[in-house]
Design a protein around this motif. Structure first.
Motif, PDB file in Angstrom:
ATOM      1  N   ARG A  65       7.764  33.646 -34.730  1.00 12.25           N
ATOM      2  CA  ARG A  65       9.208  33.562 -34.444  1.00 12.25           C
ATOM      3  C   ARG A  65       9.561  34.381 -33.201  1.00 12.25           C
ATOM      4  NH1 ARG A  65      12.830  31.715 -38.822  1.00 12.25           N
ATOM      5  NH2 ARG A  65      11.429  30.528 -40.156  1.00 12.25           N
ATOM      6  N   ILE A  66       8.941  35.540 -33.074  1.00 12.86           N
ATOM      7  CA  ILE A  66       9.208  36.391 -31.909  1.00 12.86           C
ATOM      8  C   ILE A  66       8.703  35.713 -30.639  1.00 12.86           C
ATOM      9  CG2 ILE A  66       8.654  38.605 -30.813  1.00 12.86           C
ATOM     10  CD1 ILE A  66       8.468  39.719 -33.772  1.00 12.86           C
ATOM     11  N   ALA A  67       7.522  35.137 -30.689  1.00 12.05           N
ATOM     12  CA  ALA A  67       6.958  34.433 -29.531  1.00 12.05           C
ATOM     13  C   ALA A  67       7.846  33.264 -29.132  1.00 12.05           C
ATOM     14  CB  ALA A  67       5.546  33.932 -29.851  1.00 12.05           C
ATOM     15  N   GLU A  68       8.371  32.559 -30.121  1.00 12.82           N
ATOM     16  CA  GLU A  68       9.268  31.429 -29.850  1.00 12.82           C
ATOM     17  C   GLU A  68      10.523  31.899 -29.125  1.00 12.82           C
ATOM     18  OE1 GLU A  68      11.987  28.396 -32.511  1.00 12.82           O
ATOM     19  OE2 GLU A  68      10.123  29.167 -33.386  1.00 12.82           O
ATOM     20  N   ARG A  69      11.115  32.982 -29.604  1.00 13.20           N
ATOM     21  CA  ARG A  69      12.330  33.511 -28.977  1.00 13.20           C
ATOM     22  C   ARG A  69      12.059  34.022 -27.565  1.00 13.20           C
ATOM     23  NH1 ARG A  69      17.312  34.801 -30.631  1.00 13.20           N
ATOM     24  NH2 ARG A  69      16.719  34.253 -32.743  1.00 13.20           N
ATOM     25  N   ALA A  70      10.876  34.616 -27.369  1.00 14.91           N
ATOM     26  CA  ALA A  70      10.506  35.140 -26.048  1.00 14.91           C
ATOM     27  C   ALA A  70       9.972  34.052 -25.117  1.00 14.91           C
ATOM     28  CB  ALA A  70       9.459  36.237 -26.215  1.00 14.91           C
ATOM     29  N   GLN A  71       9.917  32.828 -25.630  1.00 14.39           N
ATOM     30  CA  GLN A  71       9.426  31.670 -24.878  1.00 14.39           C
ATOM     31  C   GLN A  71       7.983  31.867 -24.421  1.00 14.39           C
ATOM     32  OE1 GLN A  71      12.437  30.999 -21.854  1.00 14.39           O
ATOM     33  NE2 GLN A  71      13.801  30.029 -23.339  1.00 14.39           N
ATOM     34  N   LEU A  72       7.178  32.386 -25.350  1.00 13.26           N
ATOM     35  CA  LEU A  72       5.745  32.531 -25.099  1.00 13.26           C
ATOM     36  C   LEU A  72       5.034  31.321 -25.708  1.00 13.26           C
ATOM     37  CD1 LEU A  72       5.324  36.284 -26.120  1.00 13.26           C
ATOM     38  CD2 LEU A  72       5.554  35.371 -23.801  1.00 13.26           C
ATOM     39  N   SER A  73       3.962  30.900 -25.066  1.00 14.39           N
ATOM     40  CA  SER A  73       3.245  29.715 -25.556  1.00 14.39           C
ATOM     41  C   SER A  73       2.458  30.000 -26.830  1.00 14.39           C
ATOM     42  CB  SER A  73       2.298  29.177 -24.473  1.00 14.39           C
ATOM     43  OG  SER A  73       1.387  30.184 -24.083  1.00 14.39           O
ATOM     44  N   SER A  74       2.106  31.277 -27.072  1.00 14.97           N
ATOM     45  CA  SER A  74       1.396  31.643 -28.301  1.00 14.97           C
ATOM     46  C   SER A  74       1.696  33.097 -28.636  1.00 14.97           C
ATOM     47  CB  SER A  74      -0.114  31.444 -28.126  1.00 14.97           C
ATOM     48  OG  SER A  74      -0.662  32.495 -27.350  1.00 14.97           O
ATOM     49  N   THR A  75       1.154  33.538 -29.764  1.00 15.83           N
ATOM     50  CA  THR A  75       1.375  34.932 -30.192  1.00 15.83           C
ATOM     51  C   THR A  75       0.338  35.888 -29.610  1.00 15.83           C
ATOM     52  OG1 THR A  75       0.016  34.615 -32.162  1.00 15.83           O
ATOM     53  CG2 THR A  75       2.383  34.147 -32.377  1.00 15.83           C
ATOM     54  N   ARG A  76      -0.602  35.364 -28.812  1.00 14.17           N
ATOM     55  CA  ARG A  76      -1.701  36.206 -28.317  1.00 14.17           C
ATOM     56  C   ARG A  76      -1.230  37.406 -27.503  1.00 14.17           C
ATOM     57  NH1 ARG A  76      -5.620  31.609 -26.117  1.00 14.17           N
ATOM     58  NH2 ARG A  76      -3.558  30.812 -25.704  1.00 14.17           N
ATOM     59  N   LEU A  77      -0.194  37.212 -26.691  1.00 15.11           N
ATOM     60  CA  LEU A  77       0.290  38.322 -25.871  1.00 15.11           C
ATOM     61  C   LEU A  77       0.829  39.450 -26.760  1.00 15.11           C
ATOM     62  CD1 LEU A  77       0.705  39.366 -23.013  1.00 15.11           C
ATOM     63  CD2 LEU A  77       2.957  38.290 -23.013  1.00 15.11           C
ATOM     64  N   ILE A  78       1.502  39.079 -27.837  1.00 14.20           N
ATOM     65  CA  ILE A  78       2.033  40.094 -28.759  1.00 14.20           C
ATOM     66  C   ILE A  78       0.882  40.813 -29.454  1.00 14.20           C
ATOM     67  CG2 ILE A  78       3.485  40.515 -30.779  1.00 14.20           C
ATOM     68  CD1 ILE A  78       5.017  37.929 -30.023  1.00 14.20           C
ATOM     69  N   SER A  79      -0.056  40.032 -29.995  1.00 15.89           N
ATOM     70  CA  SER A  79      -1.160  40.649 -30.736  1.00 15.89           C
ATOM     71  C   SER A  79      -2.116  41.414 -29.826  1.00 15.89           C
ATOM     72  CB  SER A  79      -1.922  39.597 -31.555  1.00 15.89           C
ATOM     73  OG  SER A  79      -2.375  38.555 -30.734  1.00 15.89           O
ATOM     74  N   TYR A  80      -2.072  41.132 -28.520  1.00 20.57           N
ATOM     75  CA  TYR A  80      -2.877  41.905 -27.567  1.00 20.57           C
ATOM     76  C   TYR A  80      -2.346  43.341 -27.488  1.00 20.57           C
ATOM     77  CZ  TYR A  80      -4.825  43.546 -23.142  1.00 20.57           C
ATOM     78  OH  TYR A  80      -5.463  44.296 -22.178  1.00 20.57           O
ATOM     79  N   HIS A  81      -1.024  43.479 -27.520  1.00 22.77           N
ATOM     80  CA  HIS A  81      -0.390  44.792 -27.387  1.00 22.77           C
ATOM     81  C   HIS A  81      -0.205  45.518 -28.718  1.00 22.77           C
ATOM     82  CE1 HIS A  81       0.476  44.530 -23.109  1.00 22.77           C
ATOM     83  NE2 HIS A  81       0.875  43.287 -23.295  1.00 22.77           N
ATOM     84  N   PHE A  82      -0.092  44.757 -29.811  1.00 28.20           N
ATOM     85  CA  PHE A  82       0.196  45.357 -31.111  1.00 28.20           C
ATOM     86  C   PHE A  82      -0.792  44.838 -32.155  1.00 28.20           C
ATOM     87  CE2 PHE A  82       4.166  44.994 -28.726  1.00 28.20           C
ATOM     88  CZ  PHE A  82       4.534  46.331 -28.653  1.00 28.20           C
ATOM     89  N   ALA A  83      -1.407  45.767 -32.884  1.00 28.50           N
ATOM     90  CA  ALA A  83      -2.434  45.396 -33.870  1.00 28.50           C
ATOM     91  C   ALA A  83      -1.849  44.620 -35.041  1.00 28.50           C
ATOM     92  CB  ALA A  83      -3.136  46.645 -34.379  1.00 28.50           C
ATOM     93  N   GLY A  84      -0.590  44.813 -35.321  1.00 24.92           N
ATOM     94  CA  GLY A  84       0.047  44.117 -36.434  1.00 24.92           C
ATOM     95  C   GLY A  84       1.541  44.343 -36.415  1.00 24.92           C
ATOM     96  N   LYS A  85       2.205  43.787 -37.400  1.00 26.30           N
ATOM     97  CA  LYS A  85       3.662  43.876 -37.461  1.00 26.30           C
ATOM     98  C   LYS A  85       4.143  45.322 -37.569  1.00 26.30           C
ATOM     99  CE  LYS A  85       7.649  41.923 -39.863  1.00 26.30           C
ATOM    100  NZ  LYS A  85       8.101  40.984 -40.908  1.00 26.30           N
ATOM    101  N   ASN A  86       3.440  46.132 -38.349  1.00 26.68           N
ATOM    102  CA  ASN A  86       3.859  47.525 -38.507  1.00 26.68           C
ATOM    103  C   ASN A  86       3.874  48.269 -37.171  1.00 26.68           C
ATOM    104  OD1 ASN A  86       4.218  47.220 -41.224  1.00 26.68           O
ATOM    105  ND2 ASN A  86       2.282  48.187 -41.801  1.00 26.68           N
ATOM    106  N   GLU A  87       2.856  48.042 -36.366  1.00 24.55           N
ATOM    107  CA  GLU A  87       2.782  48.705 -35.060  1.00 24.55           C
ATOM    108  C   GLU A  87       3.910  48.228 -34.148  1.00 24.55           C
ATOM    109  OE1 GLU A  87      -0.465  48.710 -31.578  1.00 24.55           O
ATOM    110  OE2 GLU A  87      -1.261  49.340 -33.546  1.00 24.55           O
ATOM    111  N   LEU A  88       4.215  46.934 -34.209  1.00 26.32           N
ATOM    112  CA  LEU A  88       5.315  46.383 -33.413  1.00 26.32           C
ATOM    113  C   LEU A  88       6.650  46.980 -33.852  1.00 26.32           C
ATOM    114  CD1 LEU A  88       6.501  44.398 -31.350  1.00 26.32           C
ATOM    115  CD2 LEU A  88       6.429  42.637 -33.134  1.00 26.32           C
ATOM    116  N   ILE A  89       6.857  47.075 -35.163  1.00 22.83           N
ATOM    117  CA  ILE A  89       8.108  47.626 -35.688  1.00 22.83           C
ATOM    118  C   ILE A  89       8.249  49.095 -35.290  1.00 22.83           C
ATOM    119  CG2 ILE A  89       9.369  48.212 -37.808  1.00 22.83           C
ATOM    120  CD1 ILE A  89       9.324  45.192 -37.005  1.00 22.83           C
ATOM    121  N   GLU A  90       7.163  49.850 -35.326  1.00 18.30           N
ATOM    122  CA  GLU A  90       7.212  51.254 -34.887  1.00 18.30           C
ATOM    123  C   GLU A  90       7.628  51.354 -33.427  1.00 18.30           C
ATOM    124  OE1 GLU A  90       3.484  53.148 -35.718  1.00 18.30           O
ATOM    125  OE2 GLU A  90       3.684  52.850 -37.883  1.00 18.30           O
TER     126      GLU A  90
END
Length: 195
Positions: A20-45
């Motif tokens: 959902r976050i990738a969709e809102r950010a207009q990213l083609s996949s979630t890979r960019l997010i998961s590259y920077h954050f190991a999981g949802k908890n790390e992203l939320i922090e």
């Protein structure tokens, strides 16, 4: 980060998936997010750190001109309300995270030290006012908790009263806590008559 905040604010913590976050950010996949954050908890922090950083900078600016404890208390109250007024998405996201994480981790654990640290800036203002004679004698922790909770509840209140006059809300709180903390001198303290 902005897309994450918007997604959590609109959909809630539980529905804020990487997809959902990738969709809102207009990213083609979630890979960019998961590259920077190991999981949802790390992203939320990271989101919470960013929002708290914004709050800290905003409040530092608001508190800069306070010259004494009563004006510092008024500036603190007005500053928090002004932040909520101008950063609704961030506050909605924080509220959703607190509710979502609490629902997921209902194991009875509670960070009492973290809870007490939230009240520290207010306690310092209140204790300084007691030492200067501007404030009456009271339990500074109880008073700080009462003031902070009246501010923390504002994002929840805005869900049921989105057109609430926030300037008037801030001024009511300033009046309430000016009267509630003031030393009984019979003088006027910052525009509010004290007993």
């Amino acid at each position: 980060m902005a897309a994450t905040i918007e997604t959590i604010a609109e959909l809630g913590y539980g529905q804020a998936s990487f997809a959902r976050i990738a969709e809102r950010a207009q990213l083609s996949s979630t890979r960019l997010i998961s590259y920077h954050f190991a999981g949802k908890n790390e992203l939320i922090e990271a989101v919470m750190a960013e929002v708290y950083g914004e709050i800290t900078a905003f409040m530092a600016e608001r508190m800069r001109e306070a010259t004494d404890p009563p004006s510092a208390l008024a500036a603190y109250i007005r500053g928090v309300v002004a932040f909520v007024a101008t950063h609704r998405k961030q506050m909605d996201a924080l509220m959703s995270v607190f509710l979502g994480v609490g629902a997921e981790v209902d194991d009875g654990s509670h960070d009492e030290d973290g809870e007490r640290r939230v009240f520290t800036p207010l306690q310092q203002i209140l204790e300084s006012g007691q030492q200067s004679g501007d404030f009456r004698t009271f339990d500074s922790f109880v008073m700080a908790a009462t003031i902070q909770r009246s501010l923390d509840g504002l994002p929840y209140l805005l869900r049921t009263a989105p057109d609430l006059d926030l300037d008037a809300y801030a001024e009511e709180l300033v009046t309430l806590f000016t009267l509630g903390t003031a030393a009984a001198t019979g003088t006027t303290t910052h525009g509010v008559n004290t007993p």
